[in-house]
Design a protein around this motif. Sequence first.
Motif, PDB file in Angstrom:
ATOM      1  N   HIS A 163      31.552  38.549  33.245  1.00 29.65           N
ATOM      2  CA  HIS A 163      32.767  37.758  33.458  1.00 29.65           C
ATOM      3  C   HIS A 163      32.418  36.275  33.580  1.00 29.65           C
ATOM      4  O   HIS A 163      33.087  35.420  32.985  1.00 29.65           O
ATOM      5  CB  HIS A 163      33.517  38.233  34.703  1.00 29.65           C
ATOM      6  CG  HIS A 163      34.795  37.481  34.946  1.00 29.65           C
ATOM      7  ND1 HIS A 163      34.826  36.259  35.608  1.00 29.65           N
ATOM      8  CD2 HIS A 163      36.087  37.741  34.589  1.00 29.65           C
ATOM      9  CE1 HIS A 163      36.068  35.822  35.654  1.00 29.65           C
ATOM     10  NE2 HIS A 163      36.850  36.696  35.038  1.00 29.65           N
ATOM     11  N   PRO A 168      40.032  40.070  32.036  1.00 32.35           N
ATOM     12  CA  PRO A 168      41.017  41.003  32.611  1.00 32.35           C
ATOM     13  C   PRO A 168      42.432  40.706  32.116  1.00 32.35           C
ATOM     14  O   PRO A 168      42.874  39.561  32.113  1.00 32.35           O
ATOM     15  CB  PRO A 168      40.897  40.749  34.113  1.00 32.35           C
ATOM     16  CG  PRO A 168      39.502  40.233  34.296  1.00 32.35           C
ATOM     17  CD  PRO A 168      39.222  39.409  33.070  1.00 32.35           C
ATOM     18  N   SER A 197      34.951  52.148  33.537  1.00 33.57           N
ATOM     19  CA  SER A 197      34.577  52.181  32.121  1.00 33.57           C
ATOM     20  C   SER A 197      33.096  51.901  31.906  1.00 33.57           C
ATOM     21  O   SER A 197      32.445  52.544  31.074  1.00 33.57           O
ATOM     22  CB  SER A 197      35.428  51.171  31.338  1.00 33.57           C
ATOM     23  OG  SER A 197      36.771  51.589  31.314  1.00 33.57           O
ATOM     24  N   LEU A 229      34.199  38.937  29.515  1.00 35.63           N
ATOM     25  CA  LEU A 229      35.231  39.881  29.939  1.00 35.63           C
ATOM     26  C   LEU A 229      36.480  39.110  30.337  1.00 35.63           C
ATOM     27  O   LEU A 229      36.383  38.071  30.992  1.00 35.63           O
ATOM     28  CB  LEU A 229      34.748  40.736  31.120  1.00 35.63           C
ATOM     29  CG  LEU A 229      33.565  41.665  30.873  1.00 35.63           C
ATOM     30  CD1 LEU A 229      33.178  42.373  32.161  1.00 35.63           C
ATOM     31  CD2 LEU A 229      33.878  42.682  29.777  1.00 35.63           C
ATOM     32  N   GLY A 272      47.229  47.020  30.683  1.00 35.57           N
ATOM     33  CA  GLY A 272      46.202  46.483  31.555  1.00 35.57           C
ATOM     34  C   GLY A 272      46.550  46.752  33.010  1.00 35.57           C
ATOM     35  O   GLY A 272      46.825  47.885  33.393  1.00 35.57           O
ATOM     36  N   THR A 285      39.888  48.351  29.457  1.00 27.10           N
ATOM     37  CA  THR A 285      38.531  47.897  29.769  1.00 27.10           C
ATOM     38  C   THR A 285      37.499  48.698  28.989  1.00 27.10           C
ATOM     39  O   THR A 285      36.433  48.169  28.649  1.00 27.10           O
ATOM     40  CB  THR A 285      38.242  48.005  31.272  1.00 27.10           C
ATOM     41  OG1 THR A 285      38.349  49.376  31.694  1.00 27.10           O
ATOM     42  CG2 THR A 285      39.208  47.159  32.081  1.00 27.10           C
ATOM     43  N   PHE A 288      39.805  43.982  38.776  1.00 26.03           N
ATOM     44  CA  PHE A 288      38.471  44.128  38.199  1.00 26.03           C
ATOM     45  C   PHE A 288      37.694  45.395  38.549  1.00 26.03           C
ATOM     46  O   PHE A 288      37.314  46.160  37.649  1.00 26.03           O
ATOM     47  CB  PHE A 288      37.632  42.898  38.576  1.00 26.03           C
ATOM     48  CG  PHE A 288      36.501  42.615  37.642  1.00 26.03           C
ATOM     49  CD1 PHE A 288      36.709  41.931  36.457  1.00 26.03           C
ATOM     50  CD2 PHE A 288      35.223  43.042  37.941  1.00 26.03           C
ATOM     51  CE1 PHE A 288      35.656  41.670  35.589  1.00 26.03           C
ATOM     52  CE2 PHE A 288      34.169  42.792  37.084  1.00 26.03           C
ATOM     53  CZ  PHE A 288      34.382  42.102  35.909  1.00 26.03           C
ATOM     54  N   GLU A 346      37.194  47.025  25.673  1.00 22.59           N
ATOM     55  CA  GLU A 346      36.464  45.758  25.790  1.00 22.59           C
ATOM     56  C   GLU A 346      34.969  45.990  26.009  1.00 22.59           C
ATOM     57  O   GLU A 346      34.120  45.356  25.362  1.00 22.59           O
ATOM     58  CB  GLU A 346      37.057  44.968  26.959  1.00 22.59           C
ATOM     59  CG  GLU A 346      36.714  43.497  26.978  1.00 22.59           C
ATOM     60  CD  GLU A 346      37.471  42.734  28.056  1.00 22.59           C
ATOM     61  OE1 GLU A 346      37.318  41.505  28.102  1.00 22.59           O
ATOM     62  OE2 GLU A 346      38.204  43.363  28.852  1.00 22.59           O
ATOM     63  N   TYR A 357      37.132  48.110  35.387  1.00 20.24           N
ATOM     64  CA  TYR A 357      35.897  47.769  34.690  1.00 20.24           C
ATOM     65  C   TYR A 357      34.736  48.639  35.172  1.00 20.24           C
ATOM     66  O   TYR A 357      33.895  49.071  34.379  1.00 20.24           O
ATOM     67  CB  TYR A 357      35.565  46.284  34.881  1.00 20.24           C
ATOM     68  CG  TYR A 357      36.339  45.379  33.954  1.00 20.24           C
ATOM     69  CD1 TYR A 357      35.972  45.232  32.622  1.00 20.24           C
ATOM     70  CD2 TYR A 357      37.450  44.671  34.412  1.00 20.24           C
ATOM     71  CE1 TYR A 357      36.678  44.403  31.764  1.00 20.24           C
ATOM     72  CE2 TYR A 357      38.170  43.848  33.568  1.00 20.24           C
ATOM     73  CZ  TYR A 357      37.776  43.704  32.241  1.00 20.24           C
ATOM     74  OH  TYR A 357      38.487  42.890  31.399  1.00 20.24           O
TER      75      TYR A 357
END
Length: 319
Positions: free
Chosen positions: A281, A288, A125, A286, A313, A153, A118, A156, A122
Amino acid sequence: MRAFQVTEYGKTPEMNEVDLPQPGPGELRLKVAACGLNFADLLMVTGEYQERPPLPFTLGMEISGIVDALGEGVAGPAPGTRVGAFGGRGGLADYAVVPADRCLPLADTMSFEEAAAFPVAYGTSHVALSHRARLASGETLLVLGAAGGVGLTAVEIGKLMGARVIACARGAAKLQVAKAAGADHLIDSDAQDIRQAVKDLGGCDVVYDPVGGDQFMAALRATRPEGRLITIGFASGEVPQIPSNLLLVKNLTAIGFYWGGYMAFRPQVVTDSLAQLYRWHAQGRLHPHISHRLPLERAAEGMELLRSRKSTGKVVITP
């Protein structure tokens, strides 16, 4: 305990037996449950990363686990607490010592593996797109390397921020991963001319680039006037030399971004970002993506998956 260590820059890391680390002032020790791998780990092996720790050192930047011991002056999180942490290194081991202020308790909605996948991806980004590029709802975001650890990420988060997202990746399988993350349009960098494909879609306002090289140059020429190009890294191995006349003529902005640097000069930016990301999350916004889960004794295999670009990922190691 076991630790996957760099003993000499440029040499293959080794699995070594080392003493259990003791937390110093302001630190705590975690019993590691999971550790996320990053492209930066590959650079640390060769000594090409922005930071060069003294040798030997243990790889592994993003860690999740259970607090095992507290150093002097640390009030918490208390032993037994589930936490996620950005340690910078040390996570590819049975136990890790990290600064206490880099640890966040985990909600029941987040697994150890998700927590280890994470913060870097994340966090990179989100701060890049919101704080640096000021991505606005309705703008078009082009994400290069869109199936990778940070690229996915960006797809997303860009979609969550209201952008139209163009995902660029190698091959149909990786593009489908980007599509599942919310991409509106797909470009196969192995089969299509990136510049023309983006132009055919009307151009882009923001470019998110962890790749560099020819892909950056193609994206530069497809960016609309007043567009912003964020340099995240150089997975291609090529650092592009930007023709400043193109920046001038199209009123473009080239933005450098190093997430870890904010820890030193504006840590509150990272703290606020992670708090928002953890809220998203918990709200189920979100998700992952972890393509490979491997035990600690297969850490070298996990590193090779990154090097050969066979993962999508995140790759997560679980001691």
